[in-house]
Design an enzyme around this catalytic site. Structure first.
Site, PDB file in Angstrom:
ATOM      1  N   ASP A 226     103.357  27.047  50.043  1.00 51.99           N
ATOM      2  CA  ASP A 226     103.466  26.445  48.709  1.00 51.99           C
ATOM      3  C   ASP A 226     102.130  25.832  48.298  1.00 51.99           C
ATOM      4  O   ASP A 226     101.980  25.315  47.189  1.00 51.99           O
ATOM      5  CB  ASP A 226     104.622  25.435  48.635  1.00 51.99           C
ATOM      6  CG  ASP A 226     104.437  24.242  49.540  1.00 51.99           C
ATOM      7  OD1 ASP A 226     103.464  24.212  50.317  1.00 51.99           O
ATOM      8  OD2 ASP A 226     105.288  23.326  49.468  1.00 51.99           O
ATOM      9  N   SER A 227     101.122  25.947  49.193  1.00 55.17           N
ATOM     10  CA  SER A 227      99.746  25.615  48.810  1.00 55.17           C
ATOM     11  C   SER A 227      99.301  26.509  47.656  1.00 55.17           C
ATOM     12  O   SER A 227      98.301  26.222  47.001  1.00 55.17           O
ATOM     13  CB  SER A 227      98.801  25.789  50.007  1.00 55.17           C
ATOM     14  OG  SER A 227      99.000  27.040  50.632  1.00 55.17           O
TER      15      SER A 227
ATOM     16  N   ASP B  49     107.440  29.649  52.487  1.00 55.29           N
ATOM     17  CA  ASP B  49     107.521  28.190  52.487  1.00 55.29           C
ATOM     18  C   ASP B  49     108.652  27.775  51.557  1.00 55.29           C
ATOM     19  O   ASP B  49     108.729  28.249  50.414  1.00 55.29           O
ATOM     20  CB  ASP B  49     106.202  27.642  51.923  1.00 55.29           C
ATOM     21  CG  ASP B  49     105.671  26.476  52.709  1.00 55.29           C
ATOM     22  OD1 ASP B  49     106.361  26.003  53.621  1.00 55.29           O
ATOM     23  OD2 ASP B  49     104.536  26.044  52.404  1.00 55.29           O
TER      24      ASP B  49
ATOM     25  N   LYS C  71     109.829  28.305  56.154  1.00 56.36           N
ATOM     26  CA  LYS C  71     109.274  27.087  56.751  1.00 56.36           C
ATOM     27  C   LYS C  71     109.758  25.884  55.949  1.00 56.36           C
ATOM     28  O   LYS C  71     109.758  25.923  54.710  1.00 56.36           O
ATOM     29  CB  LYS C  71     107.743  27.143  56.746  1.00 56.36           C
ATOM     30  CG  LYS C  71     107.095  25.857  57.261  1.00 56.36           C
ATOM     31  CD  LYS C  71     105.616  26.014  57.522  1.00 56.36           C
ATOM     32  CE  LYS C  71     104.751  25.931  56.295  1.00 56.36           C
ATOM     33  NZ  LYS C  71     104.872  24.678  55.542  1.00 56.36           N
TER      34      LYS C  71
ATOM     35  N   GLU D 125     109.358  21.639  55.555  1.00 59.60           N
ATOM     36  CA  GLU D 125     108.595  20.447  55.919  1.00 59.60           C
ATOM     37  C   GLU D 125     109.518  19.326  56.375  1.00 59.60           C
ATOM     38  O   GLU D 125     110.545  19.055  55.734  1.00 59.60           O
ATOM     39  CB  GLU D 125     107.784  19.956  54.708  1.00 59.60           C
ATOM     40  CG  GLU D 125     106.582  20.831  54.425  1.00 59.60           C
ATOM     41  CD  GLU D 125     105.649  20.271  53.352  1.00 59.60           C
ATOM     42  OE1 GLU D 125     105.728  19.062  53.032  1.00 59.60           O
ATOM     43  OE2 GLU D 125     104.835  21.048  52.826  1.00 59.60           O
TER      44      GLU D 125
ATOM     45  N   GLU E 167     100.432  19.653  61.321  1.00 59.23           N
ATOM     46  CA  GLU E 167      99.331  19.541  60.349  1.00 59.23           C
ATOM     47  C   GLU E 167      98.637  18.181  60.435  1.00 59.23           C
ATOM     48  O   GLU E 167      99.282  17.130  60.335  1.00 59.23           O
ATOM     49  CB  GLU E 167      99.867  19.782  58.915  1.00 59.23           C
ATOM     50  CG  GLU E 167      98.748  19.652  57.880  1.00 59.23           C
ATOM     51  CD  GLU E 167      99.079  20.246  56.520  1.00 59.23           C
ATOM     52  OE1 GLU E 167     100.176  20.822  56.346  1.00 59.23           O
ATOM     53  OE2 GLU E 167      98.218  20.124  55.619  1.00 59.23           O
TER      54      GLU E 167
HETATM   55  O1  KIV Z   1     101.472  25.662  52.185  1.00 66.44           O
HETATM   56  C1  KIV Z   1     100.691  25.837  53.134  1.00 66.44           C
HETATM   57  O2  KIV Z   1      99.653  26.497  52.999  1.00 66.44           O
HETATM   58  C2  KIV Z   1     101.028  25.239  54.416  1.00 66.44           C
HETATM   59  C3  KIV Z   1     100.030  25.358  55.519  1.00 66.44           C
HETATM   60  C4  KIV Z   1      98.857  24.533  55.265  1.00 66.44           C
HETATM   61  C5  KIV Z   1     100.635  25.067  56.836  1.00 66.44           C
HETATM   62  O3  KIV Z   1     102.071  24.690  54.558  1.00 66.44           O
END
Ligand code: KIV
Length: 230
Positions: A25-26, A64, A92, A94, A154
């Site tokens: 989600d970056s 994510d 994934k 968080e 992280e």
């Molecule tokens: O969203 C992302 O890119 C991440 C990584 C930095 C682990 O969660």
């Protein structure tokens, strides 16, 4: 593991033998210039997952879970199933939101955990230090006990990352967590040298793609102005 957000980069990463692609989600920050990853919708995530799976059909793809998807278990399950349908192999999540994690895992969805700095809810980008060791280990053991297949660590103290890695039976994937982890992840735009910065202190640029892209644009624009192209 590297992030990827589109077909072209996913193809290049797969051809370069990156083991796992995270549709992070970056993307909110790197692709769309948003202030917060909280702004990334599940619709956008689904599109990005589909694009990445088209480019990397033989690589494990992690979607994510966006912030809006993990506000309740029902939405999380619906969105996770949709991401799998778009080509993701796992999701994934968080932190340790119990009802969300348990619902996903009980419904057979492979889940990667994510501990330490949690960008969706973080109030500071500071390294998570040894003061948090007990809490972090407890969270890691919880994730392992409910059946996550891996845990991202992280921006945490390196000795803590080592301890968590040695204590768990599932692999850890570090970003700003030192080298005593099972694997590493970086944001692809960071590792390729495509960002103007400032970059997080733990990033290493393995390319200077920004320069060659700019050179290509400059040469193209100049050729058009000078009527050398077409
Ligand atoms: O969203 C992302 O890119 C991440 C990584 C930095 C682990 O969660």
């Amino acid at each position: 593991m590297s992030t990827a957000y589109d077909t072209c980069f996913a193809r290049l990463a797969e051809e370069a033998e990156v083991d796992i692609l995270l549709v992070g989600d970056s993307a909110a920050n790197v692709l769309f210039g948003m202030e917060s990853t909280q702004e990334l919708s599940s619709e956008i995530m689904a599109l990005l997952v589909r694009a990445v799976s088209k480019g990397a059909p033989n690589t494990h793809i992690v979607a994510d879970m966006p912030y809006t998807s993990v506000q309740n278990a029902k939405t999380a399950l619906r969105d996770a199933l949709f991401f799998l349908k778009q080509g993701a192999h796992s999701v994934k999540v968080e932190g340790t939101p119990k009802p969300i994690l348990e619902t996903l895992i009980q419904n057979g969805i492979p889940v990667m955990g994510h501990l330490g700095l949690l960008p969706q809810t973080a109030t500071s980008l500071k390294q998570v230090g040894v003061k948090e060791e007990e809490a972090l280990l407890e969270q890691a053991f919880y994730l392992e006990s409910i059946g996550v297949f891996s845990v991202v660590l992280e921006h945490i103290d390196y000795s803590m990352a080592k301890k968590v890695t040695e204590s768990l039976s599932v692999p850890t994937i570090g970003i700003g967590a030192g080298s005593d982890v099972s694997g590493q992840v970086l944001v692809c735009y960071d590792l390729l040298g495509m960002n103007k910065g400032p970059l997080p202190p733990f990033v290493k640029e393995f390319g200077q793609v920004q320069d060659s892209i700019q050179k290509g644009f400059r040469q193209y624009a100049q050729a058009v102005r000078e009527k050398k192209f077409p």
